[in-house]
Design a protein around this motif. Structure first.
Motif, PDB file in Angstrom:
ATOM      1  N   PHE A 266       0.816  -1.203   0.000  1.00 29.01           N
ATOM      2  CA  PHE A 266       0.000   0.000   0.000  1.00 29.01           C
ATOM      3  C   PHE A 266       0.857   1.263   0.000  1.00 29.01           C
ATOM      4  CE2 PHE A 266      -3.332  -2.924   1.006  1.00 29.01           C
ATOM      5  CZ  PHE A 266      -4.446  -2.364   0.409  1.00 29.01           C
ATOM      6  N   ASP A 267       2.043   1.173   0.562  1.00 27.07           N
ATOM      7  CA  ASP A 267       2.944   2.328   0.550  1.00 27.07           C
ATOM      8  C   ASP A 267       3.564   2.553  -0.822  1.00 27.07           C
ATOM      9  OD1 ASP A 267       2.467   2.764   3.226  1.00 27.07           O
ATOM     10  OD2 ASP A 267       4.196   1.595   3.892  1.00 27.07           O
ATOM     11  N   SER A 268       3.542   1.523  -1.673  1.00 25.04           N
ATOM     12  CA  SER A 268       4.201   1.654  -2.972  1.00 25.04           C
ATOM     13  C   SER A 268       3.236   1.955  -4.117  1.00 25.04           C
ATOM     14  CB  SER A 268       4.989   0.375  -3.276  1.00 25.04           C
ATOM     15  OG  SER A 268       4.111  -0.717  -3.434  1.00 25.04           O
ATOM     16  N   VAL A 269       1.957   2.075  -3.826  1.00 22.96           N
ATOM     17  CA  VAL A 269       1.006   2.416  -4.892  1.00 22.96           C
ATOM     18  C   VAL A 269       1.395   3.775  -5.468  1.00 22.96           C
ATOM     19  CG1 VAL A 269      -1.396   2.994  -5.387  1.00 22.96           C
ATOM     20  CG2 VAL A 269      -0.866   1.049  -3.940  1.00 22.96           C
ATOM     21  N   TRP A 270       1.532   3.825  -6.789  1.00 21.56           N
ATOM     22  CA  TRP A 270       2.010   5.016  -7.480  1.00 21.56           C
ATOM     23  C   TRP A 270       0.827   5.682  -8.166  1.00 21.56           C
ATOM     24  CZ3 TRP A 270       4.470   5.236 -12.820  1.00 21.56           C
ATOM     25  CH2 TRP A 270       5.152   6.444 -13.016  1.00 21.56           C
ATOM     26  N   CYS A 271       0.560   6.920  -7.805  1.00 13.92           N
ATOM     27  CA  CYS A 271      -0.621   7.641  -8.297  1.00 13.92           C
ATOM     28  C   CYS A 271      -0.730   7.669  -9.820  1.00 13.92           C
ATOM     29  CB  CYS A 271      -0.670   9.045  -7.706  1.00 13.92           C
ATOM     30  SG  CYS A 271      -0.781   9.040  -5.898  1.00 13.92           S
ATOM     31  N   PRO A 272       0.333   7.954 -10.577  1.00 16.83           N
ATOM     32  CA  PRO A 272       0.197   7.934 -12.038  1.00 16.83           C
ATOM     33  C   PRO A 272      -0.240   6.562 -12.587  1.00 16.83           C
ATOM     34  CG  PRO A 272       2.150   9.166 -11.440  1.00 16.83           C
ATOM     35  CD  PRO A 272       1.644   8.513 -10.171  1.00 16.83           C
ATOM     36  N   ALA A 273       0.172   5.481 -11.935  1.00 21.56           N
ATOM     37  CA  ALA A 273      -0.241   4.146 -12.394  1.00 21.56           C
ATOM     38  C   ALA A 273      -1.732   3.917 -12.144  1.00 21.56           C
ATOM     39  CB  ALA A 273       0.586   3.064 -11.704  1.00 21.56           C
ATOM     40  N   ILE A 274      -2.246   4.421 -11.033  1.00 23.04           N
ATOM     41  CA  ILE A 274      -3.677   4.303 -10.750  1.00 23.04           C
ATOM     42  C   ILE A 274      -4.467   5.055 -11.817  1.00 23.04           C
ATOM     43  CG2 ILE A 274      -5.529   4.961  -9.164  1.00 23.04           C
ATOM     44  CD1 ILE A 274      -3.459   4.565  -6.886  1.00 23.04           C
TER      45      ILE A 274
ATOM     46  N   LEU B 143      -6.180  12.173  -5.258  1.00 23.73           N
ATOM     47  CA  LEU B 143      -4.751  11.844  -5.235  1.00 23.73           C
ATOM     48  C   LEU B 143      -3.829  13.053  -5.423  1.00 23.73           C
ATOM     49  CD1 LEU B 143      -4.801   8.570  -7.354  1.00 23.73           C
ATOM     50  CD2 LEU B 143      -4.625   8.769  -4.865  1.00 23.73           C
ATOM     51  N   LYS B 144      -4.333  14.153  -5.949  1.00 25.05           N
ATOM     52  CA  LYS B 144      -3.427  15.262  -6.260  1.00 25.05           C
ATOM     53  C   LYS B 144      -3.142  16.128  -5.032  1.00 25.05           C
ATOM     54  CE  LYS B 144      -6.644  18.731  -7.962  1.00 25.05           C
ATOM     55  NZ  LYS B 144      -7.090  19.493  -9.096  1.00 25.05           N
ATOM     56  N   GLU B 145      -2.028  16.788  -5.120  1.00 23.35           N
ATOM     57  CA  GLU B 145      -1.587  17.732  -4.090  1.00 23.35           C
ATOM     58  C   GLU B 145      -1.548  17.117  -2.695  1.00 23.35           C
ATOM     59  OE1 GLU B 145      -3.606  21.498  -4.399  1.00 23.35           O
ATOM     60  OE2 GLU B 145      -3.552  21.413  -6.585  1.00 23.35           O
TER      61      GLU B 145
ATOM     62  N   ILE C  30       7.720  20.735   8.453  1.00 23.06           N
ATOM     63  CA  ILE C  30       8.414  20.181   7.291  1.00 23.06           C
ATOM     64  C   ILE C  30       7.333  19.524   6.437  1.00 23.06           C
ATOM     65  CG2 ILE C  30      10.097  18.510   6.453  1.00 23.06           C
ATOM     66  CD1 ILE C  30      11.516  18.776   9.170  1.00 23.06           C
ATOM     67  N   GLU C  31       7.292  19.889   5.161  1.00 17.49           N
ATOM     68  CA  GLU C  31       6.314  19.334   4.232  1.00 17.49           C
ATOM     69  C   GLU C  31       7.035  18.594   3.119  1.00 17.49           C
ATOM     70  OE1 GLU C  31       3.531  22.118   2.616  1.00 17.49           O
ATOM     71  OE2 GLU C  31       2.974  22.897   4.578  1.00 17.49           O
ATOM     72  N   LYS C  32       6.402  17.498   2.669  1.00 18.66           N
ATOM     73  CA  LYS C  32       6.943  16.744   1.546  1.00 18.66           C
ATOM     74  C   LYS C  32       5.781  16.320   0.653  1.00 18.66           C
ATOM     75  CE  LYS C  32       9.736  12.998   0.073  1.00 18.66           C
ATOM     76  NZ  LYS C  32      10.476  11.855   0.229  1.00 18.66           N
ATOM     77  N   ARG C  33       5.944  16.517  -0.632  1.00 17.90           N
ATOM     78  CA  ARG C  33       4.938  16.107  -1.613  1.00 17.90           C
ATOM     79  C   ARG C  33       4.928  14.583  -1.706  1.00 17.90           C
ATOM     80  NH1 ARG C  33       5.203  15.796  -7.517  1.00 17.90           N
ATOM     81  NH2 ARG C  33       3.061  15.848  -8.256  1.00 17.90           N
ATOM     82  N   ILE C  34       3.737  13.985  -1.807  1.00 19.38           N
ATOM     83  CA  ILE C  34       3.596  12.530  -1.858  1.00 19.38           C
ATOM     84  C   ILE C  34       3.015  12.123  -3.212  1.00 19.38           C
ATOM     85  CG2 ILE C  34       2.438  10.542  -0.838  1.00 19.38           C
ATOM     86  CD1 ILE C  34       2.367  12.091   1.787  1.00 19.38           C
TER      87      ILE C  34
ATOM     88  N   CYS D 101      -1.286   4.630  -0.781  1.00 14.75           N
ATOM     89  CA  CYS D 101      -2.716   4.866  -0.551  1.00 14.75           C
ATOM     90  C   CYS D 101      -2.856   5.499   0.817  1.00 14.75           C
ATOM     91  CB  CYS D 101      -3.491   3.549  -0.544  1.00 14.75           C
ATOM     92  SG  CYS D 101      -3.667   2.804  -2.146  1.00 14.75           S
ATOM     93  N   PRO D 102      -3.762   6.434   0.954  1.00 12.81           N
ATOM     94  CA  PRO D 102      -3.998   6.987   2.290  1.00 12.81           C
ATOM     95  C   PRO D 102      -4.351   5.857   3.258  1.00 12.81           C
ATOM     96  CG  PRO D 102      -5.081   8.319   0.625  1.00 12.81           C
ATOM     97  CD  PRO D 102      -4.552   7.092  -0.072  1.00 12.81           C
ATOM     98  N   GLN D 103      -3.608   5.744   4.329  1.00 14.59           N
ATOM     99  CA  GLN D 103      -3.783   4.656   5.284  1.00 14.59           C
ATOM    100  C   GLN D 103      -5.178   4.678   5.890  1.00 14.59           C
ATOM    101  OE1 GLN D 103      -1.542   2.167   5.824  1.00 14.59           O
ATOM    102  NE2 GLN D 103      -0.426   3.113   4.153  1.00 14.59           N
ATOM    103  N   GLY D 104      -5.818   3.506   5.933  1.00 15.77           N
ATOM    104  CA  GLY D 104      -7.132   3.375   6.528  1.00 15.77           C
ATOM    105  C   GLY D 104      -8.259   3.878   5.650  1.00 15.77           C
ATOM    106  N   SER D 105      -7.945   4.274   4.432  1.00 16.10           N
ATOM    107  CA  SER D 105      -8.992   4.794   3.560  1.00 16.10           C
ATOM    108  C   SER D 105      -9.841   3.647   3.031  1.00 16.10           C
ATOM    109  CB  SER D 105      -8.380   5.562   2.393  1.00 16.10           C
ATOM    110  OG  SER D 105      -7.696   4.685   1.521  1.00 16.10           O
ATOM    111  N   CYS D 106     -11.102   3.927   2.799  1.00 15.78           N
ATOM    112  CA  CYS D 106     -11.987   2.889   2.271  1.00 15.78           C
ATOM    113  C   CYS D 106     -11.700   2.609   0.802  1.00 15.78           C
ATOM    114  CB  CYS D 106     -13.452   3.258   2.485  1.00 15.78           C
ATOM    115  SG  CYS D 106     -13.926   4.778   1.663  1.00 15.78           S
TER     116      CYS D 106
END
Length: 185
Positions: free
Chosen positions: A50-58, A79-81, A93-97, A101-106
């Motif tokens: 779940f940590d490796s799901v890549w937004c452009p691939a979705i 998924l954006k921003e 400290i901010e980092k773009r993701i 997948c957002p953890q615990g999301s349905c």
């Protein structure tokens, strides 16, 4: 989202479970062994699924499945921003993701299946059966001989490795296994 998911995925789908996946694998192996063939079974585990799901691939998966525009745009907005923020002693400290997948999301399991679905649609040889369950992928290759099975398996693993690289997915080497199955002495 279930309409966009391949029938060989046995995860996060109503009426599908590990027993279905195991029985499908067992049936394939038994049929081949009854014919006197050999089977190489490779079990691959995705590292940090779940940590490796890549937004452009979705998003690509949704476009390829001809997802209705309104659902595509909803997912795009979801998924954006995205960013991670940590606050320590009033210092942010901010980092773009762009992955995960957002953890615990349905919708996390559905998003995972959308990204993972194309691996099941690669052009495998007629000797190959593939089954996915959560972050596990089982590749089964049947052939007349061990050497032939090894060759087909390597061809299929190269396809999977290329797909994984293109989709920023890594497999966990410690949890991935290979097994030779045959009835010959």
């Amino acid at each position: 989202m279930h309409a966009y998911v391949h029938t060989y995925i046995h995860t996060f789908i109503p009426q599908k479970n590990t027993i279905d996946a195991a029985m499908e694998a067992r049936n394939f192996i038994e049929r081949q062994l009854e014919k006197g063939r050999v089977v190489i079974m490779v079990s691959l585990d995705v590292r940090g699924a779940f940590d490796s799901v890549w937004c452009p691939a979705i998003l690509k998966g949704l476009r390829d499945a001809k997802c209705p525009r309104n659902l595509y745009n909803l997912t795009l907005d979801y998924l954006k921003e995205r960013k991670a923020v940590i606050n320590i002693n009033n210092f942010n400290i901010e980092k773009r993701i762009t992955k995960g997948c957002p953890q615990g999301s349905c919708c996390g399991p559905g998003l995972w299946n959308i990204q993972y679905n194309p691996i099941l649609n690669l052009r495998y040889t007629k000797h190959t059966k593939i089954i996915a369950f959560a972050d596990d992928l089982v590749l089964m290759v049947e052939a007349e001989s061990i050497g032939e099975a090894e060759n087909f398996t390597n061809i299929e693993l190269n396809k999977i490795a290329e797909w994984a690289t293109d989709n920023k997915i890594k497999f966990n080497e410690e949890k991935s296994k290979v097994m030779l199955l045959m009835r010959r002495k």
